[in-house]
Scaffold this motif. Structure first.
Motif, PDB file in Angstrom:
ATOM      1  N   LEU A 150       0.840  -1.191   0.000  1.00  0.00           N
ATOM      2  CA  LEU A 150       0.000   0.000   0.000  1.00  0.00           C
ATOM      3  C   LEU A 150       0.877   1.245   0.000  1.00  0.00           C
ATOM      4  CD1 LEU A 150      -2.075  -2.152   0.712  1.00  0.00           C
ATOM      5  CD2 LEU A 150      -3.065  -0.592   2.378  1.00  0.00           C
ATOM      6  N   GLU A 151       0.498   2.214  -0.816  1.00  0.00           N
ATOM      7  CA  GLU A 151       1.260   3.458  -0.912  1.00  0.00           C
ATOM      8  C   GLU A 151       0.301   4.640  -0.937  1.00  0.00           C
ATOM      9  OE1 GLU A 151       4.360   5.771  -3.941  1.00  0.00           O
ATOM     10  OE2 GLU A 151       3.414   3.893  -4.545  1.00  0.00           O
ATOM     11  N   GLU A 152       0.568   5.624  -0.089  1.00  0.00           N
ATOM     12  CA  GLU A 152      -0.209   6.867  -0.125  1.00  0.00           C
ATOM     13  C   GLU A 152       0.328   7.748  -1.234  1.00  0.00           C
ATOM     14  OE1 GLU A 152      -0.536   9.268   3.313  1.00  0.00           O
ATOM     15  OE2 GLU A 152      -2.193   8.132   4.160  1.00  0.00           O
ATOM     16  N   MET A 153      -0.570   8.242  -2.080  1.00  0.00           N
ATOM     17  CA  MET A 153      -0.153   9.053  -3.213  1.00  0.00           C
ATOM     18  C   MET A 153      -1.097  10.231  -3.367  1.00  0.00           C
ATOM     19  SD  MET A 153       0.457   7.842  -7.189  1.00  0.00           S
ATOM     20  CE  MET A 153       1.704   6.643  -6.695  1.00  0.00           C
ATOM     21  N   ASP A 154      -0.562  11.348  -3.783  1.00  0.00           N
ATOM     22  CA  ASP A 154      -1.387  12.511  -4.045  1.00  0.00           C
ATOM     23  C   ASP A 154      -2.346  12.217  -5.194  1.00  0.00           C
ATOM     24  OD1 ASP A 154      -1.488  15.676  -3.517  1.00  0.00           O
ATOM     25  OD2 ASP A 154      -1.721  15.297  -5.667  1.00  0.00           O
ATOM     26  N   ARG A 155      -3.593  12.611  -5.034  1.00  0.00           N
ATOM     27  CA  ARG A 155      -4.618  12.311  -6.040  1.00  0.00           C
ATOM     28  C   ARG A 155      -4.228  12.852  -7.418  1.00  0.00           C
ATOM     29  NH1 ARG A 155     -10.275  11.509  -5.402  1.00  0.00           N
ATOM     30  NH2 ARG A 155      -9.969  11.859  -3.176  1.00  0.00           N
ATOM     31  N   ASP A 156      -3.685  14.060  -7.463  1.00  0.00           N
ATOM     32  CA  ASP A 156      -3.316  14.667  -8.748  1.00  0.00           C
ATOM     33  C   ASP A 156      -2.170  13.913  -9.418  1.00  0.00           C
ATOM     34  OD1 ASP A 156      -5.246  16.607  -8.335  1.00  0.00           O
ATOM     35  OD2 ASP A 156      -3.853  17.991  -7.361  1.00  0.00           O
ATOM     36  N   LYS A 168     -12.664   7.787 -11.977  1.00  0.00           N
ATOM     37  CA  LYS A 168     -12.920   6.733 -11.011  1.00  0.00           C
ATOM     38  C   LYS A 168     -13.152   7.309  -9.618  1.00  0.00           C
ATOM     39  CE  LYS A 168     -12.010   3.396 -13.993  1.00  0.00           C
ATOM     40  NZ  LYS A 168     -12.999   2.397 -14.428  1.00  0.00           N
ATOM     41  N   THR A 169     -13.866   6.545  -8.803  1.00  0.00           N
ATOM     42  CA  THR A 169     -14.010   6.872  -7.387  1.00  0.00           C
ATOM     43  C   THR A 169     -12.816   6.294  -6.651  1.00  0.00           C
ATOM     44  OG1 THR A 169     -16.412   6.800  -7.537  1.00  0.00           O
ATOM     45  CG2 THR A 169     -15.441   6.645  -5.335  1.00  0.00           C
ATOM     46  N   LEU A 170     -12.042   7.148  -5.994  1.00  0.00           N
ATOM     47  CA  LEU A 170     -10.798   6.726  -5.377  1.00  0.00           C
ATOM     48  C   LEU A 170     -10.980   6.539  -3.885  1.00  0.00           C
ATOM     49  CD1 LEU A 170      -8.386   9.142  -7.276  1.00  0.00           C
ATOM     50  CD2 LEU A 170      -8.997   6.797  -7.843  1.00  0.00           C
ATOM     51  N   ALA A 171     -10.523   5.391  -3.391  1.00  0.00           N
ATOM     52  CA  ALA A 171     -10.642   5.070  -1.962  1.00  0.00           C
ATOM     53  C   ALA A 171      -9.569   5.783  -1.161  1.00  0.00           C
ATOM     54  CB  ALA A 171     -10.536   3.559  -1.760  1.00  0.00           C
ATOM     55  N   LEU A 172      -9.920   6.131   0.076  1.00  0.00           N
ATOM     56  CA  LEU A 172      -8.995   6.828   0.959  1.00  0.00           C
ATOM     57  C   LEU A 172      -8.607   5.931   2.120  1.00  0.00           C
ATOM     58  CD1 LEU A 172     -10.806  10.279   1.157  1.00  0.00           C
ATOM     59  CD2 LEU A 172      -8.801   9.748  -0.210  1.00  0.00           C
ATOM     60  N   ASP A 182       3.406  13.143  14.115  1.00  0.00           N
ATOM     61  CA  ASP A 182       3.678  14.438  14.717  1.00  0.00           C
ATOM     62  C   ASP A 182       3.167  15.577  13.833  1.00  0.00           C
ATOM     63  OD1 ASP A 182       5.008  13.391  16.949  1.00  0.00           O
ATOM     64  OD2 ASP A 182       6.830  13.125  15.772  1.00  0.00           O
ATOM     65  N   GLU A 183       2.676  15.246  12.649  1.00  0.00           N
ATOM     66  CA  GLU A 183       2.206  16.272  11.726  1.00  0.00           C
ATOM     67  C   GLU A 183       0.738  16.572  12.006  1.00  0.00           C
ATOM     68  OE1 GLU A 183       2.962  14.987   7.777  1.00  0.00           O
ATOM     69  OE2 GLU A 183       5.057  14.490   8.170  1.00  0.00           O
ATOM     70  N   THR A 184       0.473  17.751  12.548  1.00  0.00           N
ATOM     71  CA  THR A 184      -0.900  18.104  12.940  1.00  0.00           C
ATOM     72  C   THR A 184      -1.686  18.735  11.804  1.00  0.00           C
ATOM     73  OG1 THR A 184      -0.102  20.236  13.775  1.00  0.00           O
ATOM     74  CG2 THR A 184      -0.234  18.414  15.343  1.00  0.00           C
ATOM     75  N   ASN A 185      -0.984  19.224  10.768  1.00  0.00           N
ATOM     76  CA  ASN A 185      -1.690  19.914   9.681  1.00  0.00           C
ATOM     77  C   ASN A 185      -1.646  19.117   8.390  1.00  0.00           C
ATOM     78  OD1 ASN A 185       1.023  20.181   9.238  1.00  0.00           O
ATOM     79  ND2 ASN A 185       0.940  22.314   8.574  1.00  0.00           N
ATOM     80  N   PHE A 186      -1.501  17.795   8.494  1.00  0.00           N
ATOM     81  CA  PHE A 186      -1.433  16.956   7.302  1.00  0.00           C
ATOM     82  C   PHE A 186      -2.814  16.799   6.690  1.00  0.00           C
ATOM     83  CE2 PHE A 186      -1.546  12.717   5.274  1.00  0.00           C
ATOM     84  CZ  PHE A 186      -0.595  12.939   4.301  1.00  0.00           C
ATOM     85  N   ASP A 187      -2.927  17.122   5.414  1.00  0.00           N
ATOM     86  CA  ASP A 187      -4.207  17.053   4.711  1.00  0.00           C
ATOM     87  C   ASP A 187      -4.304  15.716   3.993  1.00  0.00           C
ATOM     88  OD1 ASP A 187      -6.557  17.472   3.402  1.00  0.00           O
ATOM     89  OD2 ASP A 187      -5.751  18.898   1.947  1.00  0.00           O
ATOM     90  N   SER A 188      -5.112  14.809   4.535  1.00  0.00           N
ATOM     91  CA  SER A 188      -5.236  13.478   3.944  1.00  0.00           C
ATOM     92  C   SER A 188      -6.315  13.421   2.871  1.00  0.00           C
ATOM     93  CB  SER A 188      -5.555  12.445   5.034  1.00  0.00           C
ATOM     94  OG  SER A 188      -6.787  12.764   5.656  1.00  0.00           O
ATOM     95  N   PHE A 189      -7.070  14.514   2.663  1.00  0.00           N
ATOM     96  CA  PHE A 189      -8.185  14.474   1.713  1.00  0.00           C
ATOM     97  C   PHE A 189      -7.682  14.264   0.295  1.00  0.00           C
ATOM     98  CE2 PHE A 189     -11.029  16.586  -1.305  1.00  0.00           C
ATOM     99  CZ  PHE A 189     -12.186  15.880  -1.072  1.00  0.00           C
ATOM    100  N   ASN A 190      -6.554  14.895  -0.057  1.00  0.00           N
ATOM    101  CA  ASN A 190      -6.036  14.787  -1.413  1.00  0.00           C
ATOM    102  C   ASN A 190      -5.159  13.570  -1.614  1.00  0.00           C
ATOM    103  OD1 ASN A 190      -7.253  17.096  -2.544  1.00  0.00           O
ATOM    104  ND2 ASN A 190      -5.744  18.408  -1.555  1.00  0.00           N
ATOM    105  N   ASN A 191      -5.065  12.710  -0.597  1.00  0.00           N
ATOM    106  CA  ASN A 191      -4.250  11.498  -0.720  1.00  0.00           C
ATOM    107  C   ASN A 191      -5.142  10.278  -0.865  1.00  0.00           C
ATOM    108  OD1 ASN A 191      -1.169  12.065  -0.143  1.00  0.00           O
ATOM    109  ND2 ASN A 191      -2.339  13.412   1.188  1.00  0.00           N
ATOM    110  N   VAL A 192      -4.712   9.382  -1.743  1.00  0.00           N
ATOM    111  CA  VAL A 192      -5.434   8.134  -1.949  1.00  0.00           C
ATOM    112  C   VAL A 192      -4.475   6.983  -1.706  1.00  0.00           C
ATOM    113  CG1 VAL A 192      -7.065   9.098  -3.595  1.00  0.00           C
ATOM    114  CG2 VAL A 192      -4.900   8.162  -4.402  1.00  0.00           C
ATOM    115  N   THR A 193      -5.025   5.819  -1.453  1.00  0.00           N
ATOM    116  CA  THR A 193      -4.218   4.624  -1.230  1.00  0.00           C
ATOM    117  C   THR A 193      -4.120   3.827  -2.519  1.00  0.00           C
ATOM    118  OG1 THR A 193      -4.925   4.508   1.083  1.00  0.00           O
ATOM    119  CG2 THR A 193      -3.972   2.526   0.119  1.00  0.00           C
TER     120      THR A 193
END
Length: 204
Positions: A150-156, A168-172, A182-193
């Motif tokens: 599994l790899e987290e990748m930016d949607r774009d 396609k509908t991309l799963a998160l 430790d990253e409090t401002n990490f935006d996971s919305f634009n990341n897909v698995t």
């Protein structure tokens, strides 16, 4: 589910390494076994890691027969160049931290078609054991008919590599087993698995 016990152990060991094992066991706060948070564990691991780096492996190829002697001499410099291009010493360093903390370190060896102007080349990279899945109850990963990473990748970025994914509908966040970040401002919305699958065909 077959890997759940291993993942819990890896995450628990990471918490000990970060000296956060006490906060993760609030119900055991009165137990003296869990209250100390000294750096003795880190110091012990740092010494082991230093020993591993002092013994950084060199690539040595030995001939199987006299006819292979010239080939063996050529392979040594070739492998050394591959390791230098991939900055293998840094990968080796990270693998050893994984090994000391989690009990295992994983390095993937891949053929990258995009390297060297499209001619291709060998890639060496460290793999997070939490992101790897194989057949349960085997003692050799080569016996697993399929291996998933599994790899987290930016949607774009994903849609740029695979344009057909735009529709396609991309799963998160398929993988919930993660270290406390430790990253409090990490935006996971634009990341897909992204799930990479390696499989054997014809026994290979």
């Amino acid at each position: 589910s077959g890997k759940a016990n291993l993942e819990r152990r890896i995450i628990d060991n990471e918490q000990w390494y970060r000296l956060r094992h006490w906060s993760s066991r609030q119900n055991l706060a009165d137990d003296p076994k869990y209250t100390p948070t000294s750096a003795w564990l880190f110091n012990s691991m740092a010494n082991q890691h230093a020993n591993a780096m002092d013994n950084y492996p060199q690539s040595v190829f030995l001939p199987r027969s006299r006819d292979d002697e010239e080939t063996a001499k050529l392979l040594g410099p070739v492998m050394q160049t591959i390791k230098e291009v991939n900055r293998y010493q840094r990968t080796y360093d990270r693998k050893w931290w994984d090994k000391l903390k989690a009990g295992l370190g994983i390095i993937g060896v891949f053929w990258d078609f995009k390297k060297n102007g499209g001619a291709g080349g060998v890639s060496l990279r460290r793999i997070n054991p939490l992101n790897l899945y194989w057949k349960p109850r085997i003692d050799d990963i080569e016996l697993s008919p399929r291996v998933f990473e599994l790899e987290e990748m930016d949607r774009d970025v994903l849609c740029e590599i695979y344009p057909f994914m735009k529709e396609k509908t991309l799963a998160l966040n398929l993988n919930d087993s993660k270290f406390n970040s430790d990253e409090t401002n990490f935006d996971s919305f634009n990341n897909v698995t992204v799930v990479h699958c390696w499989y054997k065909k014809g026994g290979k």
